[in-house]
Scaffold this motif. Structure first.
Motif, mmCIF file in Angstrom:
data_model
loop_
_atom_site.group_PDB
_atom_site.id
_atom_site.type_symbol
_atom_site.label_atom_id
_atom_site.label_comp_id
_atom_site.label_asym_id
_atom_site.label_seq_id
_atom_site.Cartn_x
_atom_site.Cartn_y
_atom_site.Cartn_z
ATOM 1 N N SER A 38 0.686 -1.282 -0.036
ATOM 2 C CA SER A 38 -0.085 0.030 -0.070
ATOM 3 C C SER A 38 0.777 1.320 -0.060
ATOM 4 O O SER A 38 0.605 2.125 -0.779
ATOM 5 N N TRP A 39 1.793 1.305 0.922
ATOM 6 C CA TRP A 39 2.834 2.318 0.851
ATOM 7 C C TRP A 39 3.645 2.589 -0.326
ATOM 8 O O TRP A 39 3.850 3.683 -0.713
ATOM 9 N N TYR A 42 1.212 4.100 -3.007
ATOM 10 C CA TYR A 42 1.349 5.566 -2.585
ATOM 11 C C TYR A 42 2.397 6.275 -3.200
ATOM 12 O O TYR A 42 2.356 7.144 -3.708
ATOM 13 N N CYS A 55 -4.140 7.832 -2.211
ATOM 14 C CA CYS A 55 -4.575 7.243 -0.964
ATOM 15 C C CYS A 55 -5.742 6.464 -1.604
ATOM 16 O O CYS A 55 -6.007 5.301 -1.342
ATOM 17 N N ALA A 58 -3.989 3.489 -4.108
ATOM 18 C CA ALA A 58 -3.464 2.534 -3.043
ATOM 19 C C ALA A 58 -4.462 1.658 -2.226
ATOM 20 O O ALA A 58 -4.156 0.541 -2.186
ATOM 21 N N THR A 59 -5.528 2.349 -1.617
ATOM 22 C CA THR A 59 -6.698 1.724 -1.077
ATOM 23 C C THR A 59 -7.242 0.462 -2.145
ATOM 24 O O THR A 59 -7.724 -0.580 -1.814
ATOM 25 N N VAL A 62 -5.029 -2.435 -2.169
ATOM 26 C CA VAL A 62 -4.966 -3.079 -0.917
ATOM 27 C C VAL A 62 -6.391 -3.709 -0.729
ATOM 28 O O VAL A 62 -6.153 -4.836 -0.511
ATOM 29 N N SER A 63 -7.396 -3.341 -1.152
ATOM 30 C CA SER A 63 -8.717 -3.829 -1.094
ATOM 31 C C SER A 63 -8.752 -5.040 -1.886
ATOM 32 O O SER A 63 -9.375 -6.192 -1.568
ATOM 33 N N GLY A 84 -3.640 -3.713 6.022
ATOM 34 C CA GLY A 84 -3.026 -2.983 4.999
ATOM 35 C C GLY A 84 -3.215 -1.484 4.740
ATOM 36 O O GLY A 84 -2.217 -0.902 3.929
ATOM 37 N N ILE A 85 -4.250 -0.933 5.154
ATOM 38 C CA ILE A 85 -4.445 0.562 5.217
ATOM 39 C C ILE A 85 -3.758 1.292 6.382
ATOM 40 O O ILE A 85 -3.742 2.616 6.490
ATOM 41 N N LEU A 88 -1.427 4.191 5.411
ATOM 42 C CA LEU A 88 -2.214 5.359 4.683
ATOM 43 C C LEU A 88 -2.954 6.384 5.303
ATOM 44 O O LEU A 88 -3.393 7.189 5.007
#
Length: 142
Positions: A38-39, A42, A55, A58-59, A62-63, A84-85, A88
């Motif tokens: 995730s990072w 980002y 974000c 990235a979300t 991650v999702s 995972g978030i 963020l």
């Protein structure tokens, strides 16, 4: 040197795995790896501009990873998604928003507060969007 922030995100997510009592070593590793991803997403989304858009992207990633791993490992997606978030989450923005409010610096309060709210909203919308799409697709199969 660009991978070091992802390593730090990984280590931070390992800590949150212990806080959330994730017990299986494989889950700890995967949750933390999703946090590092995730990072990384980002950071790679820097050309997109605002923090909220970065974000959001990235979300989404991650999702999607959380839903995929949940299906593969027969576990709740929430485990992977929440940890995972973590990298963020705009914690600094929340802190400074409250600091400006307490110190009655209203122009900075509104500026930082709106940016923080937009970032938090982007995270929520990204997670909700992917989860809703996955649920619609799996509902059709049933």
């Amino acid at each position: 040197m660009r991978f070091l922030p992802c390593l730090y995100a990984f280590l931070g997510c390992v800590s949150f795995c212990f806080i959330f009592q994730v017990r299986k070593p494989l889950f700890i590793f995967l949750c933390s790896a999703i946090g590092a991803v995730s990072w990384g997403v980002y950071l790679l989304a820097e050309p997109l501009g605002s923090d909220a858009v970065r974000c959001f992207v990235a979300t989404l990633v991650v999702s999607a990873l959380a839903e995929l791993l949940a299906r593969l490992l027969k576990a709740p997606a929430t485990i992977f998604l929440v940890i995972g978030i973590i990298p963020l989450v705009p914690g600094g923005g929340l802190y400074y928003t409250m600091d400006y409010l307490i110190n009655q610096n209203f122009p900075m309060f509104s500026q930082v507060g709106l940016r923080t709210a937009a970032t938090a909203g982007a995270i929520a919308v990204g997670a909700s969007m992917v989860t809703s799409i996955v649920r619609m697709l799996t509902w059709r199969k049933k």
